[in-house]
Scaffold this motif. Sequence first.
Motif, short mmCIF file in Angstrom:
data_model
loop_
_atom_site.label_atom_id
_atom_site.label_comp_id
_atom_site.label_asym_id
_atom_site.label_seq_id
_atom_site.Cartn_x
_atom_site.Cartn_y
_atom_site.Cartn_z
N LEU A 244 4.42 3.29 13.14
CA LEU A 244 4.59 2.65 14.45
C LEU A 244 4.91 1.18 14.26
CD1 LEU A 244 1.95 0.66 15.07
CD2 LEU A 244 0.83 2.83 15.51
N THR A 276 3.13 -0.30 10.66
CA THR A 276 1.99 0.29 9.97
C THR A 276 2.01 1.82 10.05
OG1 THR A 276 -0.45 0.30 9.85
CG2 THR A 276 0.49 -0.05 12.01
N SER A 299 6.19 12.79 17.41
CA SER A 299 5.11 11.82 17.24
C SER A 299 3.84 12.37 17.88
CB SER A 299 5.47 10.51 17.95
OG SER A 299 6.66 9.99 17.43
N HIS A 301 -0.19 11.73 19.43
CA HIS A 301 -1.20 10.82 19.96
C HIS A 301 -2.34 10.68 18.96
CE1 HIS A 301 -4.71 9.79 22.56
NE2 HIS A 301 -3.85 8.88 22.94
N LEU A 304 -1.90 7.89 16.58
CA LEU A 304 -2.18 6.57 17.16
C LEU A 304 -3.67 6.25 17.10
CD1 LEU A 304 -0.02 6.29 20.42
CD2 LEU A 304 0.39 5.25 18.19
N SER A 305 -4.50 7.22 17.44
CA SER A 305 -5.92 6.93 17.48
C SER A 305 -6.49 6.77 16.06
CB SER A 305 -6.69 7.99 18.27
OG SER A 305 -6.56 9.25 17.66
N TYR A 306 -6.01 7.58 15.12
CA TYR A 306 -6.47 7.44 13.72
C TYR A 306 -6.09 6.07 13.17
CZ TYR A 306 -8.11 12.13 12.39
OH TYR A 306 -8.83 13.29 12.25
N GLY A 308 -5.25 3.35 14.80
CA GLY A 308 -5.94 2.26 15.51
C GLY A 308 -7.29 2.00 14.87
N ASP A 309 -8.00 3.07 14.63
CA ASP A 309 -9.32 2.99 14.01
C ASP A 309 -9.24 2.37 12.60
OD1 ASP A 309 -12.07 3.45 13.65
OD2 ASP A 309 -11.69 5.43 12.77
N LEU A 311 -6.85 0.59 11.23
CA LEU A 311 -6.33 -0.78 11.19
C LEU A 311 -7.41 -1.78 11.61
CD1 LEU A 311 -3.88 -2.64 10.71
CD2 LEU A 311 -3.30 -2.35 13.12
N LEU A 312 -8.18 -1.43 12.61
CA LEU A 312 -9.22 -2.36 13.06
C LEU A 312 -10.29 -2.60 12.00
CD1 LEU A 312 -7.85 -2.48 15.73
CD2 LEU A 312 -9.99 -1.94 16.87
N ARG A 313 -10.51 -1.61 11.15
CA ARG A 313 -11.48 -1.81 10.07
C ARG A 313 -11.07 -2.93 9.15
NH1 ARG A 313 -15.07 2.74 9.72
NH2 ARG A 313 -14.19 4.34 11.07
N GLN A 326 6.24 4.39 18.42
CA GLN A 326 5.90 5.17 17.24
C GLN A 326 7.00 6.19 17.01
OE1 GLN A 326 2.79 7.89 19.79
NE2 GLN A 326 2.74 8.18 17.59
N PRO B 75 7.27 7.22 22.21
CA PRO B 75 5.95 6.94 22.78
C PRO B 75 5.40 5.64 22.18
CG PRO B 75 6.00 9.06 21.61
CD PRO B 75 7.27 8.34 21.30
N PHE B 82 -4.17 -1.61 20.00
CA PHE B 82 -4.85 -0.90 18.91
C PHE B 82 -6.32 -0.70 19.25
CE2 PHE B 82 -1.24 -2.63 16.38
CZ PHE B 82 -0.86 -1.47 15.73
N LEU B 85 -6.73 2.34 21.34
CA LEU B 85 -6.48 3.55 20.54
C LEU B 85 -7.65 3.84 19.61
CD1 LEU B 85 -2.77 2.76 19.74
CD2 LEU B 85 -3.60 4.62 21.19
N ALA B 86 -8.19 2.79 18.98
CA ALA B 86 -9.33 2.96 18.08
C ALA B 86 -10.52 3.52 18.85
CB ALA B 86 -9.68 1.63 17.42
N VAL B 88 -10.53 5.58 21.26
CA VAL B 88 -10.34 7.03 21.44
C VAL B 88 -10.86 7.75 20.21
CG1 VAL B 88 -8.63 8.87 21.66
CG2 VAL B 88 -8.35 6.75 22.95
N ARG B 89 -10.43 7.29 19.05
CA ARG B 89 -10.83 7.92 17.79
C ARG B 89 -12.34 7.82 17.57
NH1 ARG B 89 -11.20 11.53 14.49
NH2 ARG B 89 -11.71 11.02 12.34
N ARG B 90 -12.89 6.67 17.88
CA ARG B 90 -14.33 6.47 17.64
C ARG B 90 -15.16 7.34 18.58
NH1 ARG B 90 -13.82 0.03 15.90
NH2 ARG B 90 -12.76 0.59 13.96
#
Lengths: 406, 102
Positions: A244, A276, A299, A301, A304-306, A308-309, A311-313, A326, B75, B82, B85-86, B88-90
């Motif tokens: 993305l 990324t 693509s 969804h 995106l959530s994986y 996001g998680d 990257l924030l770490r 994406q 999309p 981010f 989105l994070a 959602v995963r958490r």
Amino acid sequence: MGSADAPLPNHLDVAIIGGGIMGLSTAYQLTQTRGLGKFGSSRAPAVAVIERSYLVSGASGRNGGGVRMQWADTGNVELMMESIAMCRGLAQELGINLWFRQGGYLFMARSEQGEARLLRNAELHKHVGAPTRVLTASEARELAPVLDVSGVRLATHNPEDGVVFPWPFVWGYAAQAMKRGVTVRTHTAVETIEPTADGFALTLSGGQRLTASTVVNATGAWSPWINRSLGVELPNRPHRHEILSSEPLKPFLDPLVVDLDSGLYCSQSTRGELVTGMTVPEPDPELDEHGLPPIRMDSSHRFLSYIGDALLRIMPVAAGIKVLRQWAGPYDVSPDGDGIAGPSPGLPRLIQVCGFTGHGFMMAPAVGRLLARFIADGTHHPMLDRWDPGRFAAGTAQRSEDMIIG
Amino acid sequence: MPTPRRFICRCEDVTFDEIDHAVSLGMASVEELKRYTGLGTGPCQGKECLALLAAHLVRQGHATPEALQPFTARPPAESITFGALAAVRRQQSKSESPGDGT
């Protein structure tokens, strides 16, 4: 660029199937081999690139644009030193802005195993002459202050690594190849291909038939279908990877960062976007009637959530950064992680340049040059031994590279 | 008539002149023009410029309305952080049973 009705002669010295970076860099380099070997000095070889869709439609237009010499194996480190050296002068040579920026690659390890890998690599890089440095977590943070380095045991950084913008890279090779006499025929599929006494006979969509002394299969993830039609069984298979990019931001991230433990990579392009990607586990795909997995470019969804998680770490500040778009593209995965390049088993005039497992783009400048020389006069670059398409049948394939990212 | 410095894509600073130049180099489709000029790859993701491009290509005689195809819409439909989105995963990780390896 290129054309669906570009006239093709009835006979080609080299027919390159696939208008991605491998095919186009090989085509361009073939125009530089005048005077070498079998084409003689009196004429330029008749070379065409035949692309089923438009140029840049496949993996060459879908990758993250990373170029690095931080590999685990001497051959790959040396090859990428060569490729990066070529990249430095390539914008001028091709007459196009490649957005090449050497901000380095920063690998971070949080596990003991990752730490051991990076230390081993750094030792090897020193031996080969690649300027990789081992960094502590706080030194890594100095290079990229936005990173959360808690838990990082060790990092390595090579300032020569960098990123390019893949699209102009491909256009540049295509334009220069065409300027030097290569025909680039787009929106044209190779419907059939049959061996003849002195090469191959090809039938193109639209009905034209032509012959070629040498055929290069540069179709990457699409290559198994062409190979099957010729009875060439190679084990490379397509594998979908997602990626993305974010909204464009002022420069804040110098190196491309790889989190070894999650497999996430992230860079800021010269256009300002974060680019990324990472591998997200997914079930094995259903196979088609040839026993091959489909090429999927949808693509998810979930990705995106994986990401996001993940990257924030490593970069908490990204919480407020917006994702713009994406997409997905196929890796062309070979079982031992090495490219498959050179004469095909049983069909030496069919030259493979496939199986580069997600790192073909960065290697393409060097690969195109060494392959063109091989085709023109048989010059045998040492990597051709390792990439020998016959190694799987011969049972000599072995995994020597473990730094495959994404 | 548009002047060379008139912008068609304000996100990526692409001018009408640059589109015409790309067409002259053989970029025949909207997908190719996007990949050559960067048009439509910025914050608006083509919402502003794609229709302008289509109209321009038809007006200049480079394409017919019937043959024109837009580039693939990517999309997410609207940009999203981010952070969201994070979350959602958490949330998913929390609701998954312990010991499933995620």
